[in-house]
Design an enzyme around this catalytic site. Structure first.
Site, short mmCIF file in Angstrom:
data_model
loop_
_atom_site.label_atom_id
_atom_site.label_comp_id
_atom_site.label_asym_id
_atom_site.label_seq_id
_atom_site.Cartn_x
_atom_site.Cartn_y
_atom_site.Cartn_z
N LYS A 214 -2.16 7.27 -5.40
CA LYS A 214 -1.07 6.29 -5.40
C LYS A 214 -0.23 6.34 -6.69
CE LYS A 214 -2.00 2.43 -6.90
NZ LYS A 214 -2.09 1.08 -7.44
N THR A 215 -0.91 6.23 -7.81
CA THR A 215 -0.19 6.19 -9.08
C THR A 215 0.56 7.49 -9.32
OG1 THR A 215 -1.98 4.82 -9.88
CG2 THR A 215 -0.41 5.59 -11.50
N ASP B 71 4.75 -1.41 -7.88
CA ASP B 71 3.36 -0.99 -7.74
C ASP B 71 2.55 -2.15 -7.16
OD1 ASP B 71 1.17 0.61 -7.92
OD2 ASP B 71 0.89 0.37 -10.07
N GLU B 72 1.46 -1.86 -6.48
CA GLU B 72 0.56 -2.89 -5.95
C GLU B 72 1.32 -3.96 -5.16
OE1 GLU B 72 -2.54 -2.33 -6.19
OE2 GLU B 72 -3.17 -1.71 -8.19
N GLN C 43 -6.46 -3.49 0.26
CA GLN C 43 -6.96 -3.84 -1.07
C GLN C 43 -6.32 -5.12 -1.59
OE1 GLN C 43 -7.92 -0.60 -3.93
NE2 GLN C 43 -6.88 0.70 -2.43
N ARG D 247 -14.82 2.43 -4.86
CA ARG D 247 -14.80 2.77 -6.29
C ARG D 247 -15.71 3.96 -6.55
NH1 ARG D 247 -10.50 1.62 -6.97
NH2 ARG D 247 -10.57 1.22 -4.74
#
Length: 742
Positions: free
Chosen positions: A38-39, A225-226, A256, A602
DNA sequence: GGATTGTGTATTTTT
DNA sequence: TACACAATCC
């Protein structure tokens, strides 16, 4: 894939990532599952927009939620484009809001020098409002009232916009009145709370369409973002700003979304295509983080949620190990188990910094910390009190605030009697009243009154000294180097001396934190610049390095990854959390499930889930059932661990499944439960500990307790017995911790 | 004004 | 249990 030789920064992207990075103008939603890069995609798209000339740096607005994420983004973009991001608006939502407001403060009735309040200040203010309205702050705690007000702000409502149906009868139905008064007080103080930083911007753009138009023209590229974490106010702001070029790229993962309790609206991401017609949607589903079984377990779990876009994560990685599920007796056993596992990893030459223990609620870290200390396992706890939330730092910062902003009443009140100067409640109340009456700040009221008889005599002398000191420091402000001045302030005010005189063990640490603060100031040109930073940056100062296990909440783990992850306390009531369920029903259950999903994803190599048969809640021991999430994990991806000494598992008639706990010795510390007990693969599909066994006790029975030794039963009350111990006196204990003596 | 005792409550947390 | 906060006493 590109057929022309691609720019080097595009190399190595998979087809979906490439599509997201190079998508044409217009609204774009990138649904990025956990571990799908994603980033990388977001930063590469930003770099791509700059490199292809579609936007120049000052035409870019990129927003994140945390300062950490913003820093990371700056770092990565600079790496990609090989130059500084100068001129770009890249920061948190709140930093963006602050920037707008500082430039156009007057439009919403603020002075450009407005201060930003932290939570402490907010609560103090609400308390004052409650007092003014004669509302019992015992029955209606300021914290709770503030929570309500904040949720309203999250939804973009000023006091006159709150729908009557939303008011409710909290605080006797006066919440709206409290909100209005609170806003009035903020205006008088020339202050904003965090919600205002966004809310005032909405107001600003409504009142000054020309200003809005100017920014709409300017920002040719907006990146978020997010996105699943945005609240309504943030969404409205983005929608306004994007109305110019409509070039808005949002990245997020509805699976998420775990912050609804602080105002985040999953709806924002679920509705994106309606909000921005013609939007392109790209799904990133290839996972580069976890092995097959881990991904399979996570996918199977999250598939049970209804409110989601739906993605199918896949990986080319090996299946790897199945997700392990271990059932333990209680939190101590759980900590012992995790500690043993960590030591085993250490022996296998794995690094502890590649391991993490995740909990649902902060207090759960305690048992692990105690065990890790016993074992000498180095660990670090993420979360807890952040640097700028520590009392000594807030005090120090309050001094600086008063020097820079003499009108800052909240800061003034905080330190006027810290260290103790004999300036008590009476004086403070008198000052507050005088200040309010004259429409000026408390400090200026103090200057006026200190020579008169209006104030109690007790601390008058000291107050005069303090005022003189502030005048002196303010005078030196333009001349002295910030660091120098701050050291002088902390010293001359007696603040450092106060901690030096303190002989409690934490005083040393506090002094070190103060040194840390002074060091941090060095990086800033001026004291005001530093305070601006402090107002917004409430994050952890420098993560401690070194090879340590990381202990943290599931929430804090979002965005992080570890080779070996322990997910602990998977019990009904704790996780999913009962209180969340009570308040939010199915929606809350789905959010808890997303939290579980975040936890599992994670893990890169090995994921271990644990639950305990007994847990102490609010000091009471109680039997616990495994979390429903344990059952929801697809069996083909999990693997139950059993203690080797539980070789004769008992069949529990209630569940028709295997129990880990042999009858009789139930304490988990007795001979049947030696730590040597190695873990072997279990055959049971589902391991359910049974409720604590009830061995019948009667008044007068002689019993034995592992910790308190022998005693006599005095009274019975269900599972709770009152025992007169021979050595330790009368105590109430759970039946399951007792052994009947013949 | 400051220390001490008592009472009530009890996720998740960033800005 | 454990902590924070407030009323109470000195």
């Amino acid at each position: 894939m590109p057929d022309t030789p691609a720019a080097p920064y595009l190399a190595g992207l998979n087809p979906e990532q490439y599509a997201a990075v190079t998508a044409e103008d217009g609204p774009l939603l990138i649904l990025a599952g956990a571990g799908t890069g994603k980033t990388r995609v977001l930063t590469t798209r930003l770099a791509h927009l700059l490199m292809t000339g579609r936007a120049r740096p000052f035409e870019v607005l990129a927003v994140t939620f945390t300062n950490k994420a913003a820093r990371e983004m700056v770092h990565r973009v600079e790496g990609l484009i090989g130059q500084s991001v100068q001129g770009m608006w890249l920061g948190t939502f709140h930093a963006m809001g602050t920037r707008f407001l500082r430039r156009h403060a007057e439009i919403v009735g603020l002075k450009p020098s407005f201060t930003i309040l932290d939570t402490d200040d907010q609560i103090r203010l609400v308390k004052q409002v409650l007092q003014a309205l004669e509302i019992d702050d015992k029955r209606w705690p300021a914290r709770a009232v503030l929570g309500i007000v904040q949720r309203w702000k999250d939804r973009g409502w000023t006091p006159d916009q709150v729908p009557p149906s939303e008011v409710g009868d909290f605080a006797g139905g006066k919440t709206l009145r409290i909100y209005s008064l609170y806003q009035e007080r903020l205006a008088t103080l020339n202050a904003c709370d965090f919600g205002d930083l966004l809310l005032h911007c909405l107001e600003l753009f409504k009142r000054a369409p020309d200003v809005l138009a100017q920014y709409q023209r300017r920002f040719r590229a907006i990146l978020v973002d997010e996105y699943q974490d945005t609240n309504v106010a943030q969404y409205l702001l983005l929608r306004l700003l994007a109305q110019g070029h409509r070039n808005i790229t949002c990245v997020g993962d509805d699976d998420q979304s775990i912050y609804s309790w602080r105002g985040a609206e999953v709806g924002n991401i679920l509705r994106f295509e309606e909000d921005f017609p013609g939007a392109e949607v790209v799904r990133l589903e290839r996972n580069y983080r976890s092995t097959g079984h881990i991904l399979g377990a996570a996918a199977g779990l999250i598939a049970r949620n209804r409110a989601r876009h739906g993605k199918t994560l896949w990986t080319e990685d090996v299946d790897g190990e199945k997700v392990r599920v271990a059932s333990l007796w209680d939190e101590h056993e759980e900590a012992i188990f995790v500690g043993d596992e960590l030591e085993a990893l250490q022996r296998a030459k794995k690094r502890l910094c590649d391991t993490a223990v995740l909990v649902r609620a902060g207090h759960q870290t305690r048992a692990f910390e105690e065990r890790f200390i016993q074992l000498g396992l180095p660990y670090r706890v993420i979360g807890g009190l952040r640097f700028y939330e520590r009392a000594e730092i807030r005090d120090a910062v309050a001094y600086l605030r008063v020097v820079v902003q003499p009108d800052d009443d909240l800061a003034f009140e905080r330190i006027v009697n810290t260290p103790k100067r004999g300036i008590g409640e009476t004086t403070v109340v008198a000052l507050r009243k005088a200040a309010r009456a004259a429409g000026r700040s408390m400090l200026s009221a103090a200057e006026e009154l200190v020579g008169t008889d209006e104030l109690p005599t007790r601390g008058r002398r000291q107050l005069a000294d303090l005022l003189a000191a502030f005048a002196r420091w303010r005078d030196e402000l333009p001349r002295r180097a910030p660091r120098d001045l701050v050291e002088a302030i902390l010293d001359e005010s007696g603040y450092v001396g106060m901690w030096q005189a303190d002989k409690t063990p934490e005083a040393q640490g506090r002094l070190e934190n103060l040194k840390e603060l002074v060091k941090a100031i060095e990086e800033f040109e001026s004291l005001p610049a530093f305070l601006e930073h402090v107002g917004l940056v409430m994050d952890n100062a420098a993560d401690a390095d070194g090879d340590m296990v990381t202990l943290m909440t599931l929430h804090a783990a979002k965005g992080l990854e570890y080779d070996y992850v322990f997910l602990t306390g998977w019990e009904e009531g704790l996780f999913p959390n009962q209180r969340a369920l009570d308040e939010g029903g199915t929606k809350a259950l789905e959010e808890e499930r997303r939290l579980a999903y975040v936890g599992i994803t994670r893990a890169k190599k090995r994921c271990t889930i644990t639950y305990a048969a007994n847990r102490r809640i609010f000091g009471q021991w109680g039997a616990a059932l495994p979390s429903r999430f344990v059952e929801e994990l697809p069996p083909e991806h999990i693997h139950h661990l059993l203690r080797s000494n539980a070789s004769r598992p008992d069949v529990d008639p209630t569940f028709g499944v295997t129990s880990l706990f042999p009858t009789g010795k139930m304490t988990g510390r007795g001979p049947g439960f030696e730590r040597a007990g190695k873990l072997i693969e279990g055959k049971a599909e589902l391991v359910r500990p049974r409720p604590a066994p009830t061995v019948a006790f009667a008044k007068g029975d002689r019993v034995f307790h592992d910790k308190f030794g022998p005693g006599t039963v005095e009274a019975l009350e269900g599972e709770k017995l009152t025992i007169a111990f021979d050595k330790s006196g009368v105590k109430k204990v759970m039946a399951s911790f007792l052994e009947k003596k013949a």
